[in-house]
Design a protein around this motif. Structure first.
Motif, short mmCIF file in Angstrom:
data_model
loop_
_atom_site.label_atom_id
_atom_site.label_comp_id
_atom_site.label_asym_id
_atom_site.label_seq_id
_atom_site.Cartn_x
_atom_site.Cartn_y
_atom_site.Cartn_z
N UNK A 126 0.86 -1.18 0.00
CA UNK A 126 0.00 0.00 0.00
C UNK A 126 0.90 1.23 0.00
N UNK A 127 0.69 2.13 -0.96
CA UNK A 127 1.56 3.29 -1.04
C UNK A 127 0.77 4.54 -1.42
N UNK A 128 1.43 5.68 -1.40
CA UNK A 128 0.81 6.94 -1.74
C UNK A 128 1.60 7.64 -2.83
N UNK A 129 0.96 7.93 -3.96
CA UNK A 129 1.51 8.70 -5.07
C UNK A 129 2.52 7.90 -5.91
N UNK A 130 3.68 7.57 -5.31
CA UNK A 130 4.67 6.78 -6.03
C UNK A 130 5.51 6.01 -5.03
N UNK A 131 6.12 4.94 -5.52
CA UNK A 131 6.93 4.10 -4.64
C UNK A 131 7.96 3.34 -5.46
N UNK A 132 9.16 3.11 -4.90
CA UNK A 132 10.14 2.29 -5.62
C UNK A 132 9.71 0.83 -5.64
N UNK A 133 9.92 0.18 -6.76
CA UNK A 133 9.62 -1.25 -6.87
C UNK A 133 10.78 -1.93 -7.60
N UNK A 134 10.77 -3.24 -7.62
CA UNK A 134 11.79 -3.98 -8.37
C UNK A 134 11.59 -3.81 -9.87
N UNK A 135 10.50 -3.19 -10.26
CA UNK A 135 10.18 -2.95 -11.66
C UNK A 135 10.27 -1.48 -12.03
N UNK A 136 10.96 -0.69 -11.24
CA UNK A 136 11.02 0.74 -11.49
C UNK A 136 10.11 1.47 -10.51
N UNK A 137 9.82 2.72 -10.78
CA UNK A 137 8.99 3.52 -9.90
C UNK A 137 7.52 3.27 -10.16
N UNK A 138 6.82 2.84 -9.12
CA UNK A 138 5.38 2.65 -9.23
C UNK A 138 4.68 3.98 -9.05
N UNK A 139 3.70 4.29 -9.92
CA UNK A 139 2.99 5.56 -9.85
C UNK A 139 1.50 5.32 -9.70
N UNK A 147 6.11 -8.60 -11.50
CA UNK A 147 6.62 -9.97 -11.47
C UNK A 147 8.03 -10.07 -10.91
N UNK A 148 8.82 -8.98 -10.99
CA UNK A 148 10.21 -9.04 -10.54
C UNK A 148 10.33 -9.20 -9.03
N UNK A 149 9.39 -8.63 -8.27
CA UNK A 149 9.43 -8.79 -6.81
C UNK A 149 8.21 -9.54 -6.27
N UNK A 150 7.31 -9.95 -7.18
CA UNK A 150 6.10 -10.68 -6.83
C UNK A 150 5.28 -9.92 -5.78
N UNK A 151 5.09 -8.62 -6.06
CA UNK A 151 4.29 -7.78 -5.18
C UNK A 151 3.15 -7.12 -5.96
N UNK A 152 2.04 -6.92 -5.27
CA UNK A 152 0.90 -6.20 -5.82
C UNK A 152 0.92 -4.81 -5.22
N UNK A 153 0.87 -3.78 -6.08
CA UNK A 153 0.95 -2.40 -5.61
C UNK A 153 -0.40 -1.71 -5.75
N UNK A 154 -0.81 -1.05 -4.67
CA UNK A 154 -2.11 -0.39 -4.65
C UNK A 154 -2.00 0.95 -3.93
N UNK A 155 -2.38 2.01 -4.62
CA UNK A 155 -2.42 3.35 -4.05
C UNK A 155 -3.85 3.64 -3.60
N UNK A 156 -4.01 4.09 -2.36
CA UNK A 156 -5.34 4.35 -1.82
C UNK A 156 -5.74 5.82 -1.87
N UNK A 157 -4.87 6.68 -2.38
CA UNK A 157 -5.15 8.11 -2.35
C UNK A 157 -6.23 8.54 -3.33
N UNK A 158 -6.65 7.62 -4.21
CA UNK A 158 -7.71 7.94 -5.15
C UNK A 158 -9.09 8.07 -4.51
#
Length: 265
Positions: free
Chosen positions: A90-103, A112-123
């Motif tokens: 769970x992150x806000x706005x942007x976050x570093x990931x093994x796949x680059x910057x998550x926005x 797939x590189x870190x086997x993580x699901x990224x979800x921003x709740x600020x919407x």
């Protein structure tokens, strides 16, 4: 849907996937990406202070993630395999990931590189106006991302990326559609198997998922944006395809029923 946290936030699904479909080219996403209720559930919250409403959503998606882990662990065990559980970030706005910057603009996504699901709740503040409702719609979109995790750990994703590298843009999109439809089907398998295990569905839950699948079909989204639907530009499948494949998984509860790549891979 029966859970410890009952919400009506299905609007998050329509908006997040709509943003994902229109703001991110699938192959660009691939380039960027490749470059809790039980003790086994892994949910990672990055450094931001969630509002009270966001905390409720955080708690809810943790419950859903735990349900997906229990169900897929059981399914993998039937084949004498161990299910490697993904992590929800769970992150806000942007976050570093093994796949680059998550926005945040990418919507929910699986790396797939870190086997993580990224979800921003600020919407959330903006998304209430989107019109869809129902907590099972949120469960559906999370289960869809878990479907991408299943594709990764079973080697399907790797085969698809190899096939995409050998074709043109239209061919890449067609394979991406099959990838997304399979994830929809696997979300349906999760719903079926979890219902058998804990009887968690309430009246109208599956209808919520089907309505959400219809709302985020490529043709529906393109029409809403004033863009003529063109099959070669689809990246997730039509409304009917998304509903049909989710329904197939939900009706059969079978991984084998989700072979969207038959005759292709």
């Amino acid at each position: 849907m029966k859970s410890g946290a009952k919400l009506s936030i299905g609007g998050i699904v329509m908006a997040l996937i709509a943003i994902f479909v229109f703001n991110q080219d699938p192959m660009q996403v691939v380039t960027n990406l490749i470059g809790g209720q039980n003790s086994n559930t892994t949910t990672q919250q990055t450094n931001y202070q969630p509002s009270a409403q966001e905390q409720d959503v955080y708690d809810f998606v943790s419950v859903v993630l735990a349900d997906t882990e229990d169900t897929w662990t059981s399914i993998f065990r039937q084949s004498n395999e161990k299910y490697p559980q993904p992590t929800l970030v769970i992150y806000n706005d942007r976050t570093p990931t093994a796949c680059g910057t998550g926005q945040a603009a990418s919507g929910p996504f699986y790396c797939p590189a870190d086997q993580k699901i990224y979800l921003d709740l600020s919407f959330l503040g903006e998304l209430k106006r989107m019109g869809a409702s129902g907590d099972f719609a949120v469960a559906y979109v999370l289960a869809h991302e878990v479907g991408h995790h299943i594709q990764t750990v079973t080697g399907i994703s790797s085969k698809v990326r190899t096939a995409q590298s050998k074709t043109n843009k239209v061919g890449q999109n067609a394979l991406q559609v099959k990838m997304e439809l399979q994830a929809d089907c696997l979300a349906g398998v999760w719903a079926n198997q979890t219902q058998k295990r804990i009887q968690f569905l309430e009246s109208g839950d599956l209808e919520e998922a089907l309505s959400t699948a219809e709302a985020v079909g490529d043709d529906t989204l393109m029409k809403r944006a004033g863009v003529p639907p063109r099959r070669e530009n689809f990246t997730h499948g039509s409304a009917k395809e998304r509903m049909d494949w989710f329904n197939r998984g939900a009706n059969t509860g079978s991984f084998g029923a989700c072979d969207t790549f038959r005759g292709v891979l």
